[in-house]
Enzyme design. Sequence first.
Site, PDB file in Angstrom:
ATOM      1  N   GLU A 101       0.834  -1.211   0.000  1.00  0.00           N
ATOM      2  CA  GLU A 101       0.000   0.000   0.000  1.00  0.00           C
ATOM      3  C   GLU A 101       0.865   1.256   0.000  1.00  0.00           C
ATOM      4  O   GLU A 101       2.007   1.251   0.450  1.00  0.00           O
ATOM      5  CB  GLU A 101      -0.973   0.006   1.177  1.00  0.00           C
ATOM      6  N   ARG A 416      -5.357 -39.642  47.480  1.00  0.00           N
ATOM      7  CA  ARG A 416      -4.878 -38.679  46.484  1.00  0.00           C
ATOM      8  C   ARG A 416      -3.706 -37.865  47.013  1.00  0.00           C
ATOM      9  O   ARG A 416      -2.741 -37.584  46.291  1.00  0.00           O
ATOM     10  CB  ARG A 416      -6.020 -37.759  46.045  1.00  0.00           C
ATOM     11  N   ASN A 434     -10.496 -38.700  41.369  1.00  0.00           N
ATOM     12  CA  ASN A 434     -11.528 -39.718  41.565  1.00  0.00           C
ATOM     13  C   ASN A 434     -12.408 -39.814  40.324  1.00  0.00           C
ATOM     14  O   ASN A 434     -12.700 -38.789  39.682  1.00  0.00           O
ATOM     15  CB  ASN A 434     -12.410 -39.362  42.763  1.00  0.00           C
TER      16      ASN A 434
END
Length: 488
Positions: A101, A416, A434
């Site tokens: 441009e 856990r 879980n």
Amino acid sequence: MILHIDMDAFFAAVEQRDNPALKNKPVIVSGNSKRSVVSTASYEARKFGIRSAMPVFQAMQKCDHLIIVPANIKKYKADSKKIMEILSGFSPLVEPVSIDEAYVDITGCERLFGSPQEIACAIKKRIYTQLFLTSSVGIAPIKFLAKIASDMNKPDGLTIITKYQVKDFICNLPIQKVQGIGKSTMKQMDYLQIKTLGDITKYDIDILNRKFGKMGPRLLALANGIDPSKVKPDHTRKSISSETTLSKDVFDFEEVKYVILDRAQTVGKDLRQKKLVCENVFIKLKFSDFSQITRSRKLDTLICSSSAIFNEALDLYKKIRLKKKIRLIGIGVTGLKDKDTPVQMQLIQNHDRQKIQWESVDKAVDSILKKFGNHIVKKASLNQLCQSNHRRRNHMKNKTQVKVNIKGRVQGVYYRAETKKTADRFGVKGYVKNLSNGSVEAVFQGDQKIVTQMIEWCHQGPSAANVEHVQVEKTKTLSNFETFDIRY
């Protein structure tokens, strides 16, 4: 009158012109990686909602028969040069804005080439005749409106705003069309109920200054049809930058350092080729969630050495508190000046001798690369970082990842927590959670021997657990785990 010309889907159009098989097909110009972004999209591709700067993987989701073509910058630059030469044949006042441009001041050219409309048509026809590429042109009394006009009837458009139409055009111009109006500025516009550029005139300069800062006076001037910007044929670049989208998101300092050094080499070489120096260095980071930040610094002295650019960019990076992985890294410089620009002498000379030595080395290397090719010489530190990353990748080859399902009396916080505690002790990454069927799922990632030890631990479990069955499944790919987590 000012003319603004913008080539239509320039890179993609060049590729379609040179390869007839791409005609009327959805084409994007980009890198080959799915992590690359779209540089240019053909108009056929845009019908599917594909746009520039969109990640390639998103573009492929929108169009399953999308054609991806690698960029050929050398070819695009050659065509761009021809376009600028054509424009110069109509006016000496041509200001290239980018590769595709430019602004042209056609004031006073009417006696040679006819009316503004006739000039625009002649330019468009000559470009198409010589290069088989279409362009869109906007003509207006001021630069600001000429650029907006060129975008109004793409592709192959021509829009003229006469001096008699300026007032009505501005009154109806959506404010978001004004360059520089982003999301944050639009919030202020919405608050003030400014919908069009003409609405700006409802407020005095004090309010505009408070709400928009330095942009306030410019907005008011544009709203009154005033843009003092001239077409500057000697327009110089305001910045030089180089960025790369990484093959995978990274967090590792050494990997980031390697990319910063590599980009700094490219930027420094570009600076020296153009015989420029800079007074600002900036770094750009785009993260895994596509958010991005930039950090910049003004320097005490003008530089063009790749080493100096690297050191400044690396220092900027070190001060960023990373919370997310990095997808893209860019390095750039601004405040560009001619290398012979006189500078004020300093009372205390800071590393001037070292700076001159490194610049001399860089210039010598540039000469070698120009003569023998870009890959004949490489910075030693780049090789060292590359070797370090290679060793790290070799270590990754010994990594494995497994999914483990544990059944029995194993659900609960205790199991856990103990799994995480053991995984952290072994240096294993992944997660434990879980499942709704009463079992526990865990994913372990790490060195093969350590993962095997972790599986053996699962068979036994903590003292309060009662493990009945352990099922192990090796996964095909490695996930991007940073730690071992308990998931809920």
